[in-house]
Motif scaffolding. Structure first.
Motif, PDB file in Angstrom:
ATOM      1  N   GLN A  26      17.121  45.879  73.683  1.00 41.99           N
ATOM      2  CA  GLN A  26      16.182  46.335  74.703  1.00 41.99           C
ATOM      3  C   GLN A  26      16.630  46.006  76.127  1.00 41.99           C
ATOM      4  O   GLN A  26      16.169  46.642  77.067  1.00 41.99           O
ATOM      5  N   HIS A 130      16.631  40.999  65.793  1.00 45.83           N
ATOM      6  CA  HIS A 130      15.583  41.798  66.416  1.00 45.83           C
ATOM      7  C   HIS A 130      16.024  43.266  66.297  1.00 45.83           C
ATOM      8  O   HIS A 130      16.196  43.958  67.295  1.00 45.83           O
ATOM      9  N   TRP A 131      16.328  43.640  65.035  1.00 46.14           N
ATOM     10  CA  TRP A 131      16.395  45.043  64.607  1.00 46.14           C
ATOM     11  C   TRP A 131      17.700  45.778  64.772  1.00 46.14           C
ATOM     12  O   TRP A 131      17.779  46.949  64.407  1.00 46.14           O
ATOM     13  N   ASN A 174      12.644  38.736  63.777  1.00 46.34           N
ATOM     14  CA  ASN A 174      11.502  39.183  64.548  1.00 46.34           C
ATOM     15  C   ASN A 174      10.796  40.299  63.787  1.00 46.34           C
ATOM     16  O   ASN A 174      11.404  41.315  63.469  1.00 46.34           O
ATOM     17  N   GLU A 175       9.536  40.093  63.471  1.00 42.76           N
ATOM     18  CA  GLU A 175       8.675  41.151  62.936  1.00 42.76           C
ATOM     19  C   GLU A 175       9.294  41.935  61.780  1.00 42.76           C
ATOM     20  O   GLU A 175       9.576  43.135  61.906  1.00 42.76           O
ATOM     21  N   TRP A 177       7.902  43.237  59.426  1.00 47.73           N
ATOM     22  CA  TRP A 177       7.072  44.419  59.123  1.00 47.73           C
ATOM     23  C   TRP A 177       7.664  45.656  59.813  1.00 47.73           C
ATOM     24  O   TRP A 177       7.754  46.733  59.217  1.00 47.73           O
ATOM     25  N   CYS A 178       8.087  45.483  61.065  1.00 50.59           N
ATOM     26  CA  CYS A 178       8.677  46.617  61.792  1.00 50.59           C
ATOM     27  C   CYS A 178      10.002  47.020  61.175  1.00 50.59           C
ATOM     28  O   CYS A 178      10.270  48.211  60.998  1.00 50.59           O
ATOM     29  N   LEU A 182       7.865  49.993  59.082  1.00 48.79           N
ATOM     30  CA  LEU A 182       7.871  50.948  60.197  1.00 48.79           C
ATOM     31  C   LEU A 182       9.193  51.728  60.248  1.00 48.79           C
ATOM     32  O   LEU A 182       9.228  52.857  60.752  1.00 48.79           O
ATOM     33  N   TYR A 310      -0.576  41.975  69.510  1.00 47.27           N
ATOM     34  CA  TYR A 310      -0.883  43.009  70.507  1.00 47.27           C
ATOM     35  C   TYR A 310      -2.342  43.467  70.410  1.00 47.27           C
ATOM     36  O   TYR A 310      -3.025  43.579  71.402  1.00 47.27           O
ATOM     37  N   TRP A 358      -2.919  51.297  72.930  1.00 49.11           N
ATOM     38  CA  TRP A 358      -3.192  50.092  72.145  1.00 49.11           C
ATOM     39  C   TRP A 358      -4.463  49.449  72.693  1.00 49.11           C
ATOM     40  O   TRP A 358      -4.581  49.220  73.906  1.00 49.11           O
ATOM     41  N   GLU A 388       5.106  36.628  71.239  1.00 48.36           N
ATOM     42  CA  GLU A 388       4.974  37.856  72.035  1.00 48.36           C
ATOM     43  C   GLU A 388       3.505  38.189  72.225  1.00 48.36           C
ATOM     44  O   GLU A 388       2.711  38.101  71.292  1.00 48.36           O
ATOM     45  N   TRP A 435       5.590  39.003  76.653  1.00 52.74           N
ATOM     46  CA  TRP A 435       6.436  40.168  76.385  1.00 52.74           C
ATOM     47  C   TRP A 435       6.098  41.177  77.446  1.00 52.74           C
ATOM     48  O   TRP A 435       5.015  41.730  77.403  1.00 52.74           O
ATOM     49  N   GLU A 442      11.800  50.446  75.334  1.00 59.09           N
ATOM     50  CA  GLU A 442      10.678  50.241  74.416  1.00 59.09           C
ATOM     51  C   GLU A 442      10.830  51.134  73.170  1.00 59.09           C
ATOM     52  O   GLU A 442      10.015  51.992  72.881  1.00 59.09           O
ATOM     53  N   TRP A 443      11.923  50.951  72.467  1.00 58.28           N
ATOM     54  CA  TRP A 443      12.171  51.577  71.162  1.00 58.28           C
ATOM     55  C   TRP A 443      11.863  53.076  71.175  1.00 58.28           C
ATOM     56  O   TRP A 443      12.396  53.771  72.027  1.00 58.28           O
ATOM     57  N   PHE A 451       6.750  47.012  80.067  1.00 62.21           N
ATOM     58  CA  PHE A 451       6.063  45.792  79.624  1.00 62.21           C
ATOM     59  C   PHE A 451       6.373  44.590  80.520  1.00 62.21           C
ATOM     60  O   PHE A 451       5.862  43.497  80.290  1.00 62.21           O
TER      61      PHE A 451
END
Ligand code: PNW
Length: 484
Positions: A26, A130-131, A174-175, A177-178, A182, A310, A358, A388, A435, A442-443, A451
């Protein structure tokens, strides 16, 4: 919804850590420099329609070249710790095992970054994933392939060998779940797959990679603080007296929160999740993915849980009335695509929203922290951090690039009061990361969502502290959220 009063100041416990966060893809840019190779985000951003306007991280915030100035900027903002991630695609670009797979130039960058942080008295808070999976490994099946697990551990230890003398805090993932559901089931993030079975396999393999890495890091660095960052939602039934709505919220809790927290803290997948998977024909396949002994590895004790928050959501088994569905530019389904949340919908509640639609729901954070402390981290003696929290708004800059972002300042004010309320009620929270430090990539939204508490001018790449950043300096340096 409850909004805490803002007319008094609140002071945080002594030693509370104030930080800011980013992630490699990012902010770094330099995507084709010094031996870095494509990650799944480089390739995903080239897929037509995957990312708004096909934005990519080729330049991003150019932190790869500006890290020294960014470290000074953080020091000027009173930030005590910087949460950043290392890029697998820089450190082991081809995903190849053994010493020949290491890119020394990539490691060197992180060494320089860490030194700059330490020179500025900033604690490096390092996240290993982080992805940005190397594309070479996605070509071999990515996180759905169990072989990636040991390659991750090897990558992690490569980073540790280079930086372990100076970095004390390590976050595995990091996350997840994402990077599982996702990415492999909803197809919204790289690699953009849409397979329920692959999402489940990816989730399990990510957890296994986490557990194995914790074991290796623990023996290499007994004094390090080791943990993982999870993103949580706070699911509420649309109508608490409707059993279908209650079940909808339970399913989201299982599919989003407990699917990661239970294996890590209890060494088991939630029984209701497994039943829901059986009902959609996915149980047998998942049972084959989970080998004997995996859950013991996954539940290896950790020191810290990072919480990314978030917003929560209101769930039902009936779709929301059209009039309440937002108009996010990235197409958003209100029906869950996730296997154990089949037939569940999210209902907008009419709360104020950010520019990503959001919902702004600070009280959800208080409830989340109380629950995590009671059910997971408290009994395990694990420290809680907010790793975050933040929001995207359409910033308007003046001629000097200054953004008077009272909306973002207000968001932070409300959420920090929510954290403080949890602390007052006995939940030991040890730190908070905004964050993000900078506007960044932002992806799937590309550069369209900002942000940062610091503005990035994407033409000049200059940084300008926003009103929220000035305010955050006051908070960090006085350990107090001032009255308004
Ligand atoms: C998190 N969702 O991402 C990440 O950790 C950051 O890299 C990111 O910039 C930040 O939150 C803001 O989005 C998420 O669709 C991205 O539910 C998408 C979702 C959740 C978290």
């Amino acid at each position: 919804s409850y909004t805490p009063p803002t007319d008094r100041s609140v002071t945080f416990p002594d030693g509370f850590l104030w930080g800011a966060a980013t992630a490699a893809y990012q902010v770094e840019g330099a995507a084709h420099e010094d031996g870095r190779r494509d990650s799944i985000w480089d390739t995903f951003s080239r897929v037509p329609g995957a990312v708004l306007d096909a934005h990519n991280g080729d330049v991003a915030c150019d932190q790869y070249h500006r890290y020294a100035d960014d470290a000074k900027l953080m020091a000027d903002l009173g930030i005590q710790t910087y949460r950043f991630s290392t890029s697998w695609a820089r450190v082991r670009p081809d995903g190849v095992s053994g010493p020949e797979g290491v890119n020394a130039q990539g490691l060197d960058y992180y060494s320089r970054l860490v030194d700059s942080l330490l020179d500025n008295n900033i604690l490096p808070w390092l996240t290993l994933y982080h992805w940005d999976l190397p594309q070479a490994l996605e070509d071999q099946g990515g996180w759905a392939n169990r072989d990636v697990v040991d390659l991750f551990v090897e990558y992690a230890m490569t980073v540790h060998d280079a930086l372990g003398d100076r970095v004390r805090v390590w976050t595995t993932l990091n996350e997840p779940w994402c990077s599982s559901f996702l990415s492999y089931t909803a197809g919204v993030h790289a690699p953009g797959r849409t397979s329920p079975a692959d999402g489940l396999a990816a989730a399990h393999h990510l957890l296994l990679a986490h557990g194995k890495t914790i074991q290796e890091l623990r023996s290499a660095a007994p004094d390090a603080e080791l943990g993982i960052t999870l993103n949580f939602t706070v699911p509420d039934p649309v109508d608490p007296s409707n059993p279908d709505d209650v079940d909808a919220a339970r399913r989201i809790d299982a599919q989003f929160n407990r699917v990661f927290a239970d294996p890590i803290f209890r060494g088991e997948y939630p029984a209701d999740l497994l039943e829901d998977l059986a009902a959609v024909g996915l149980r047998e396949g998942f049972d084959k993915v989970v080998h004997d002994g995996d859950l013991e590895i996954i539940s290896t004790p950790i020191d810290a849980l990072g919480v990314n928050y978030y917003h929560g959501e209101a769930n039902s088994k009936t779709p929301p009335p059209d009039s309440l569905v937002g108009d996010a530019p990235v197409e958003r389904e209100t029906r869950s695509p996730y296997p154990a949340a089949d037939g569940v919908y999210v209902h907008p509640r009419g709360l104020p929203v950010t520019d990503q639609d959001w919902e702004i729901q600070p009280e959800g954070l208080t409830r989340l922290l109380r629950r995590l402390h009671a059910e997971y981290t408290g009994p395990a003696g694990v420290k809680l951090y907010i790793t975050e929290n933040g929001c995207a708004f359409d910033d308007v800059a003046d001629d000097n690039d200054f953004v008077d972002d009272q909306n973002r300042l207000n968001f932070y004010d409300l959420h920090l009061r929510a954290v403080h309320e949890a602390i007052e009620s006995g939940v030991p929270v040890h730190g908070y990361f905004a964050w993000s430090l900078l506007d960044n990539y932002e992806w799937a939204w590309g550069y369209h969502k900002r942000f940062g508490i610091v503005r990035v001018n994407y033409e000049t790449l200059e940084r300008t502290v926003k009103a929220s950043g000035e305010w955050y300096r006051t908070v960090a340096t006085t350990n107090t959220v001032p009255a308004r």
